[in-house]
Design a protein around this motif. Structure first.
Motif, PDB file in Angstrom:
ATOM      1  N   ALA A   1       0.857  -1.195   0.000  1.00 24.55           N
ATOM      2  CA  ALA A   1       0.000   0.000   0.000  1.00 24.55           C
ATOM      3  C   ALA A   1       0.885   1.234   0.000  1.00 24.55           C
ATOM      4  O   ALA A   1       1.988   1.244   0.560  1.00 24.55           O
ATOM      5  N   ALA A   2       0.384   2.297  -0.659  1.00 17.28           N
ATOM      6  CA  ALA A   2       1.163   3.533  -0.748  1.00 17.28           C
ATOM      7  C   ALA A   2       0.223   4.726  -0.774  1.00 17.28           C
ATOM      8  O   ALA A   2      -0.915   4.628  -1.259  1.00 17.28           O
ATOM      9  N   PRO A   3       0.642   5.889  -0.278  1.00 16.29           N
ATOM     10  CA  PRO A   3      -0.190   7.097  -0.315  1.00 16.29           C
ATOM     11  C   PRO A   3      -0.268   7.657  -1.730  1.00 16.29           C
ATOM     12  O   PRO A   3       0.537   7.298  -2.595  1.00 16.29           O
ATOM     13  N   PRO A   4      -1.217   8.570  -1.987  1.00 19.37           N
ATOM     14  CA  PRO A   4      -1.368   9.142  -3.339  1.00 19.37           C
ATOM     15  C   PRO A   4      -0.102   9.798  -3.874  1.00 19.37           C
ATOM     16  O   PRO A   4       0.148   9.764  -5.080  1.00 19.37           O
ATOM     17  N   VAL A   5       0.708  10.387  -3.007  1.00 20.90           N
ATOM     18  CA  VAL A   5       1.914  11.063  -3.488  1.00 20.90           C
ATOM     19  C   VAL A   5       2.844  10.096  -4.205  1.00 20.90           C
ATOM     20  O   VAL A   5       3.554  10.472  -5.149  1.00 20.90           O
ATOM     21  N   ALA A   6       2.844   8.827  -3.812  1.00 20.11           N
ATOM     22  CA  ALA A   6       3.698   7.846  -4.480  1.00 20.11           C
ATOM     23  C   ALA A   6       3.259   7.638  -5.927  1.00 20.11           C
ATOM     24  O   ALA A   6       4.087   7.534  -6.843  1.00 20.11           O
ATOM     25  N   GLN A   7       1.936   7.593  -6.126  1.00 22.19           N
ATOM     26  CA  GLN A   7       1.421   7.451  -7.488  1.00 22.19           C
ATOM     27  C   GLN A   7       1.780   8.670  -8.331  1.00 22.19           C
ATOM     28  O   GLN A   7       2.198   8.538  -9.495  1.00 22.19           O
ATOM     29  N   TYR A   8       1.641   9.874  -7.748  1.00 21.90           N
ATOM     30  CA  TYR A   8       1.948  11.091  -8.498  1.00 21.90           C
ATOM     31  C   TYR A   8       3.418  11.133  -8.907  1.00 21.90           C
ATOM     32  O   TYR A   8       3.755  11.529 -10.027  1.00 21.90           O
ATOM     33  N   LEU A   9       4.290  10.729  -8.006  1.00 22.09           N
ATOM     34  CA  LEU A   9       5.722  10.726  -8.320  1.00 22.09           C
ATOM     35  C   LEU A   9       6.040   9.701  -9.417  1.00 22.09           C
ATOM     36  O   LEU A   9       6.856   9.969 -10.308  1.00 22.09           O
ATOM     37  N   THR A  10       5.387   8.566  -9.345  1.00 21.76           N
ATOM     38  CA  THR A  10       5.604   7.537 -10.367  1.00 21.76           C
ATOM     39  C   THR A  10       5.156   8.019 -11.737  1.00 21.76           C
ATOM     40  O   THR A  10       5.867   7.866 -12.740  1.00 21.76           O
ATOM     41  N   LEU A  11       3.967   8.632 -11.789  1.00 16.28           N
ATOM     42  CA  LEU A  11       3.461   9.134 -13.068  1.00 16.28           C
ATOM     43  C   LEU A  11       4.295  10.310 -13.580  1.00 16.28           C
ATOM     44  O   LEU A  11       4.455  10.475 -14.795  1.00 16.28           O
ATOM     45  N   ALA A  12       4.834  11.107 -12.678  1.00 16.42           N
ATOM     46  CA  ALA A  12       5.740  12.184 -13.095  1.00 16.42           C
ATOM     47  C   ALA A  12       6.990  11.604 -13.741  1.00 16.42           C
ATOM     48  O   ALA A  12       7.499  12.136 -14.742  1.00 16.42           O
TER      49      ALA A  12
END
Length: 413
Positions: free
Chosen positions: A96-107
């Protein structure tokens, strides 16, 4: 000449290694970001970034050398490929990961698309100064990258399993492998390729022809025969015309390459409408389970590699109208695959594997032909610009094809 050929194979693999790492890790992303459709988000972030960067590269083509663009691209890849392992170490806990992890990955995905736009056209443009076998080498390298990742996925699925720990280890291996490839490409672009005798010879020949001080070049054709280049007509072997000192006009070059550009758009519109979406999601096998889709992707990538290697043996389709006809003929795959999926969504893996193999073979064959025929008859800096224009056409096809994949879902309803 073997060393130069191998270098362009590796450079071709390097420009797509990061993209292949991201799309192969979709199982990991689905586990960490459930319900977020990361497979589609990765595509949405990557392809528009590639298209926009290619537009800027084409418009301001004369400002940056191809070598500088390659170094920026491969150097940037090597930095961004750390993103997923670092995000995993800092943010992911128990899958599990917070939303910021997804944003960094997509960046990181978006940045990788930009760097692909910077590097891919530069590598193909550099290869286009050389005989056709080197554009074929670049094309085969891009396919080899897909085969490598597919084999890695088979290996990790067999060795690590589908548990959370297995997915995590597999994903780290994908990105470490991609990092190793792009780091090698940076070294080749910085220290090896500019010093290769074959590259130096044809680059010097290009400069001599641009100033009008050279003699009519002789070129090694695809089959290895020495042929005298002609006066630059469409079906000849000449990529350089004497006395061409002016800067390349991208609109003029686009017109010259119109048949090849349209052909590439058609190639990847058809391919991306079917692959990987249909192959990865819409067909199933009760006997093979989730191995079925993994193996079909491997079959496609092997077919693509075989198709991109074929012109080295068979020669190329020199007539550009005939090449366009080959590209247009591939639209027959759309109704064939639609009927096949409707009739055999849960069976006949042999028939589906054969269709996927032919799809990959045809994709590779016409792509390699397009890359090889495009530089013929161009002048001076137009040769380098042709690489960016071809990659842009390919990216437009990817964009349209990705949209076609969504239409497929609507048709199934």
């Amino acid at each position: 000449m073997g060393g130069a050929y191998l270098c362009f194979v590796v450079l071709g693999a390097g420009v797509l290694a990061p993209w292949n790492a991201f799309i192969t890790a979709v199982d990991y992303f689905a586990k960490v970001y459930p319900g977020e459709h990361m497979d589609r988000k990765v595509t949405v972030c990557y392809i528009p970034a590639l298209v926009l960067t290619m537009l800027l590269t084409i418009r301001f083509h004369n400002l940056l050398s191809s070598r500088f663009r390659m170094l920026v691209g491969f150097g940037g890849f090597s930095i961004l490929l750390f993103a997923v392992p670092v995000v995993d170490a800092l943010f992911v806990r128990d899958s599990a990961a917070p939303p910021v992890a997804q944003y960094l990955t997509l960046a990181a995905v978006f940045g990788t698309g930009i760097l692909d736009g910077v590097a891919q056209g530069a590598v193909l443009g550099d290869a286009s100064y050389l005989p056709g076998r080197y554009q074929q080498a670049f094309s085969s390298g891009t396919a080899a990258s897909g085969v490598l990742v597919s084999l890695l996925r088979v290996f990790t699925k067999f060795g690590f399993g589908d548990s959370w720990v297995g997915l995590r280890r597999s994903t780290m291996l994908y990105f470490i492998t991609a990092l190793a490839v792009t780091s090698l490409c940076f070294f080749l672009a910085a220290y090896v390729v500019p010093r290769l005798p074959t590259v130096v010879y044809y680059r010097d020949l290009a400069r001599a022809f641009e100033t009008g001080s050279g003699v009519l070049p002789m070129e090694l054709d695809v089959g290895g025969d020495l042929v005298v280049a002609n006066d630059g007509t469409e079906d000849g072997n000449l990529a350089l015309v004497p006395g061409s000192q002016k800067k390349a006009d991208y609109l003029h070059v686009t017109y010259k390459l119109r048949h090849v550009i349209i052909g590439l758009v058609m190639i990847y519109t058809v391919t991306l409408t079917i692959f990987p979406g249909v192959v990865a999601e819409d067909v199933h096998s009760g006997q093979l389970g989730d191995w079925y889709n993994v193996l079909l992707v491997l079959v496609y990538n092997c077919g693509d590699l075989g198709g991109k290697s074929l012109p080295a043996v068979t020669g190329i389709i020199r007539n550009r109208l005939r090449l366009m006809a080959w590209c247009a003929a591939r639209f027959v795959f759309l109704p064939i695959f639609y009927v096949a999926v409707m009739i055999w969504p849960d069976g006949h893996p042999g028939i589906m594997a054969l269709l996927v193999l032919v799809l990959g073979l045809s994709n590779g064959f016409v792509t390699s032909n397009a890359f090889m025929v495009a530089p013929r008859g161009l002048q001076g800096q137009e040769v380098d610009l042709s690489g960016s224009l071809l990659v842009f056409a390919l990216a437009i096809g990817l964009l349209i094809g990705a949209g076609g994949g969504w239409l497929w879902l609507l048709a199934e309803r």
